[in-house]
Motif scaffolding. Structure first.
Motif, PDB file in Angstrom:
ATOM      1  N   LYS A  70      19.544  52.336  57.904  1.00 38.83           N
ATOM      2  CA  LYS A  70      19.441  53.729  58.340  1.00 38.83           C
ATOM      3  C   LYS A  70      18.749  53.768  59.688  1.00 38.83           C
ATOM      4  O   LYS A  70      17.861  52.961  60.001  1.00 38.83           O
ATOM      5  CB  LYS A  70      18.684  54.590  57.335  1.00 38.83           C
ATOM      6  CG  LYS A  70      17.190  54.325  57.259  1.00 38.83           C
ATOM      7  CD  LYS A  70      16.483  55.399  56.442  1.00 38.83           C
ATOM      8  CE  LYS A  70      14.972  55.148  56.406  1.00 38.83           C
ATOM      9  NZ  LYS A  70      14.251  56.219  55.714  1.00 38.83           N
ATOM     10  N   MET A  71      19.187  54.702  60.524  1.00 39.71           N
ATOM     11  CA  MET A  71      18.596  54.938  61.831  1.00 39.71           C
ATOM     12  C   MET A  71      17.788  56.228  61.755  1.00 39.71           C
ATOM     13  O   MET A  71      18.307  57.278  61.365  1.00 39.71           O
ATOM     14  CB  MET A  71      19.688  55.063  62.898  1.00 39.71           C
ATOM     15  CG  MET A  71      19.171  55.362  64.301  1.00 39.71           C
ATOM     16  SD  MET A  71      20.516  55.601  65.502  1.00 39.71           S
ATOM     17  CE  MET A  71      21.211  53.955  65.570  1.00 39.71           C
ATOM     18  N   SER A  72      16.503  56.172  62.104  1.00 44.02           N
ATOM     19  CA  SER A  72      15.640  57.333  61.954  1.00 44.02           C
ATOM     20  C   SER A  72      14.537  57.321  63.000  1.00 44.02           C
ATOM     21  O   SER A  72      14.340  56.340  63.724  1.00 44.02           O
ATOM     22  CB  SER A  72      15.025  57.370  60.552  1.00 44.02           C
ATOM     23  OG  SER A  72      14.163  56.250  60.363  1.00 44.02           O
ATOM     24  N   MET A  81      13.138  61.905  60.481  1.00 36.26           N
ATOM     25  CA  MET A  81      14.478  62.446  60.665  1.00 36.26           C
ATOM     26  C   MET A  81      15.458  61.284  60.648  1.00 36.26           C
ATOM     27  O   MET A  81      15.330  60.353  61.444  1.00 36.26           O
ATOM     28  CB  MET A  81      14.580  63.180  62.006  1.00 36.26           C
ATOM     29  CG  MET A  81      13.630  64.340  62.161  1.00 36.26           C
ATOM     30  SD  MET A  81      13.725  65.058  63.828  1.00 36.26           S
ATOM     31  CE  MET A  81      13.106  63.699  64.823  1.00 36.26           C
ATOM     32  N   THR A  82      16.410  61.327  59.745  1.00 37.23           N
ATOM     33  CA  THR A  82      17.424  60.289  59.666  1.00 37.23           C
ATOM     34  C   THR A  82      18.638  60.720  60.472  1.00 37.23           C
ATOM     35  O   THR A  82      19.200  61.788  60.250  1.00 37.23           O
ATOM     36  CB  THR A  82      17.831  60.018  58.215  1.00 37.23           C
ATOM     37  OG1 THR A  82      16.685  59.545  57.490  1.00 37.23           O
ATOM     38  CG2 THR A  82      18.924  58.966  58.143  1.00 37.23           C
ATOM     39  N   PHE A  83      19.049  59.871  61.429  1.00 41.02           N
ATOM     40  CA  PHE A  83      20.172  60.201  62.290  1.00 41.02           C
ATOM     41  C   PHE A  83      21.505  59.793  61.672  1.00 41.02           C
ATOM     42  O   PHE A  83      22.468  60.545  61.691  1.00 41.02           O
ATOM     43  CB  PHE A  83      20.019  59.513  63.651  1.00 41.02           C
ATOM     44  CG  PHE A  83      18.767  59.909  64.391  1.00 41.02           C
ATOM     45  CD1 PHE A  83      18.420  61.237  64.547  1.00 41.02           C
ATOM     46  CD2 PHE A  83      17.929  58.949  64.926  1.00 41.02           C
ATOM     47  CE1 PHE A  83      17.268  61.600  65.217  1.00 41.02           C
ATOM     48  CE2 PHE A  83      16.767  59.296  65.606  1.00 41.02           C
ATOM     49  CZ  PHE A  83      16.448  60.637  65.747  1.00 41.02           C
ATOM     50  N   THR A  84      21.548  58.591  61.130  1.00 39.27           N
ATOM     51  CA  THR A  84      22.804  58.106  60.568  1.00 39.27           C
ATOM     52  C   THR A  84      22.545  56.860  59.742  1.00 39.27           C
ATOM     53  O   THR A  84      21.464  56.265  59.806  1.00 39.27           O
ATOM     54  CB  THR A  84      23.826  57.778  61.683  1.00 39.27           C
ATOM     55  OG1 THR A  84      25.100  57.466  61.111  1.00 39.27           O
ATOM     56  CG2 THR A  84      23.357  56.603  62.534  1.00 39.27           C
ATOM     57  N   GLY A  85      23.540  56.477  58.970  1.00 33.15           N
ATOM     58  CA  GLY A  85      23.513  55.194  58.288  1.00 33.15           C
ATOM     59  C   GLY A  85      24.384  54.208  59.044  1.00 33.15           C
ATOM     60  O   GLY A  85      25.271  54.597  59.808  1.00 33.15           O
ATOM     61  N   VAL A  86      24.137  52.929  58.831  1.00 33.27           N
ATOM     62  CA  VAL A  86      24.940  51.884  59.473  1.00 33.27           C
ATOM     63  C   VAL A  86      25.461  50.958  58.381  1.00 33.27           C
ATOM     64  O   VAL A  86      24.727  50.097  57.889  1.00 33.27           O
ATOM     65  CB  VAL A  86      24.130  51.092  60.511  1.00 33.27           C
ATOM     66  CG1 VAL A  86      25.059  50.160  61.290  1.00 33.27           C
ATOM     67  CG2 VAL A  86      23.393  52.015  61.471  1.00 33.27           C
ATOM     68  N   PRO A  87      26.724  51.112  57.978  1.00 33.68           N
ATOM     69  CA  PRO A  87      27.308  50.256  56.936  1.00 33.68           C
ATOM     70  C   PRO A  87      27.890  48.977  57.536  1.00 33.68           C
ATOM     71  O   PRO A  87      27.814  48.750  58.751  1.00 33.68           O
ATOM     72  CB  PRO A  87      28.393  51.158  56.345  1.00 33.68           C
ATOM     73  CG  PRO A  87      28.807  52.027  57.487  1.00 33.68           C
ATOM     74  CD  PRO A  87      27.584  52.234  58.336  1.00 33.68           C
ATOM     75  N   PRO A  88      28.497  48.119  56.712  1.00 35.83           N
ATOM     76  CA  PRO A  88      29.034  46.846  57.204  1.00 35.83           C
ATOM     77  C   PRO A  88      30.054  47.023  58.326  1.00 35.83           C
ATOM     78  O   PRO A  88      30.868  47.945  58.318  1.00 35.83           O
ATOM     79  CB  PRO A  88      29.683  46.241  55.952  1.00 35.83           C
ATOM     80  CG  PRO A  88      28.915  46.825  54.817  1.00 35.83           C
ATOM     81  CD  PRO A  88      28.598  48.218  55.242  1.00 35.83           C
ATOM     82  N   ALA A 151      26.658  64.835  64.244  1.00 30.02           N
ATOM     83  CA  ALA A 151      25.398  64.839  63.495  1.00 30.02           C
ATOM     84  C   ALA A 151      24.595  66.094  63.793  1.00 30.02           C
ATOM     85  O   ALA A 151      23.921  66.649  62.913  1.00 30.02           O
ATOM     86  CB  ALA A 151      24.589  63.594  63.848  1.00 30.02           C
ATOM     87  N   ARG A 152      24.640  66.558  65.031  1.00 30.85           N
ATOM     88  CA  ARG A 152      23.953  67.799  65.400  1.00 30.85           C
ATOM     89  C   ARG A 152      24.523  68.983  64.626  1.00 30.85           C
ATOM     90  O   ARG A 152      23.791  69.850  64.151  1.00 30.85           O
ATOM     91  CB  ARG A 152      24.105  68.028  66.904  1.00 30.85           C
ATOM     92  CG  ARG A 152      23.449  69.273  67.444  1.00 30.85           C
ATOM     93  CD  ARG A 152      21.946  69.139  67.449  1.00 30.85           C
ATOM     94  NE  ARG A 152      21.325  70.265  68.132  1.00 30.85           N
ATOM     95  CZ  ARG A 152      20.021  70.466  68.194  1.00 30.85           C
ATOM     96  NH1 ARG A 152      19.198  69.606  67.615  1.00 30.85           N
ATOM     97  NH2 ARG A 152      19.522  71.505  68.831  1.00 30.85           N
TER      98      ARG A 152
END
Length: 268
Positions: A70-72, A81-88, A151-152
């Motif tokens: 996760k990017m936060s 605040m979590t911006f996004t997840g990063v999957p494989p 995301a915004r």
């Protein structure tokens, strides 16, 4: 790979199978590939490990071989605040790597993950010498811009069904996360962390999306059935009529969430 000794000590050369899952590797010429393979390292991150932290200097360009990150960042009030997840299949931080600036976000493992790192000097060497690598990074930057605009918009949604739908659509992005395919291995709790809702709210939203044919909940993950619907549809819940008043089931207008539904769930 990061400044955290625990993760740095777990670095090792990538296996042939791990190299085959790196999407930009096939775009390199033989000499470029040889240089990249010699420089690449992978680290086995445990849940909660930081891959990079706010304010630390950039030393690697990172990608997810296996797992979920996760990017936060923390705001002025100390809330995460979590911006996004990063999957494989996802590689991230190319903007930071290009500018060689300190990180403005944290990247943390939500589960056991295998993270690859390309040293910053090799990253810039490939930018200077490889047309294929340049095109990949350019596409990444362009897609990343669209991702953060979306995301915004997600942050302003008060309907939890739409928040979950749009967040899932972002995780199934075939350009940024080619390793996901049609099935995303994720738990409801992990999705709750990324969306910023409680697990119960996420569970209800998933049931709505599944009932309307956009996804199918499978053992250990989610299968996308209609990516375009996740991106654009206004999902409306089917609500039964009052007891004692016979009649057909009807579609309700989009349900408005109480004010506290935008409050983030507790972060790891």
């Amino acid at each position: 790979m990061s400044q955290d000794a625990s993760l740095h000590q777990r670095r090792r050369p990538p296996t042939a199978q791990e190299l085959s899952g790196i999407p930009w590797m096939a775009l390199l010429q033989p000499a470029e590939r040889e240089r990249a393979v010699a420089a690449l390292a992978v680290g086995d991150a445990q849940p909660g490990d930081y891959v990079c932290r706010v304010g630390r200097p950039v030393t690697y360009w990172f990608g997810v071989v296996e797992g979920l990150l996760k990017m936060s960042a923390d705001n002025a009030d100390g809330l995460t605040m979590t911006f996004t997840g990063v999957p494989p299949g996802g590689w991230f931080g190319e903007g930071t790597a290009v500018k060689r600036e300190p990180y403005r976000y944290n990247i943390q493992a939500l589960r056991r993950s295998v993270v690859a790192g390309l040293p910053i000097d090799t990253f810039h060497w490939l930018l200077d010498h490889s047309i294929g690598f340049n095109r990949f990074v350019m596409n990444q930057l362009n897609e990343r811009l669209a991702q953060f605009i979306a995301a915004r918009e997600i942050d302003r949604l008060t309907n939890p069904d739409l928040r979950v739908a749009r967040s899932l659509a972002a995780l199934f992005n075939p350009v940024l996360y080619p390793g996901v395919g049609e099935v995303l291995r994720i738990t409801q709790q992990e999705l709750a962390y990324l969306v910023g809702l409680s697990r119960q709210r996420v569970n209800e939203a998933l049931a709505t999306l599944e009932a309307q044919g956009a996804i199918r909940v499978e053992y250990g993950g989610l299968r996308v059935l209609d990516l375009q619907a996740l991106r654009t549809s206004l999902f409306r819940r089917m609500e039964p009529v009052d007891a004692g008043r016979p009649g057909p089931r009807r579609r309700a207008s989009p349900r408005r969430a109480p004010a506290d539904e935008n409050e983030p769930a507790a972060m790891i």
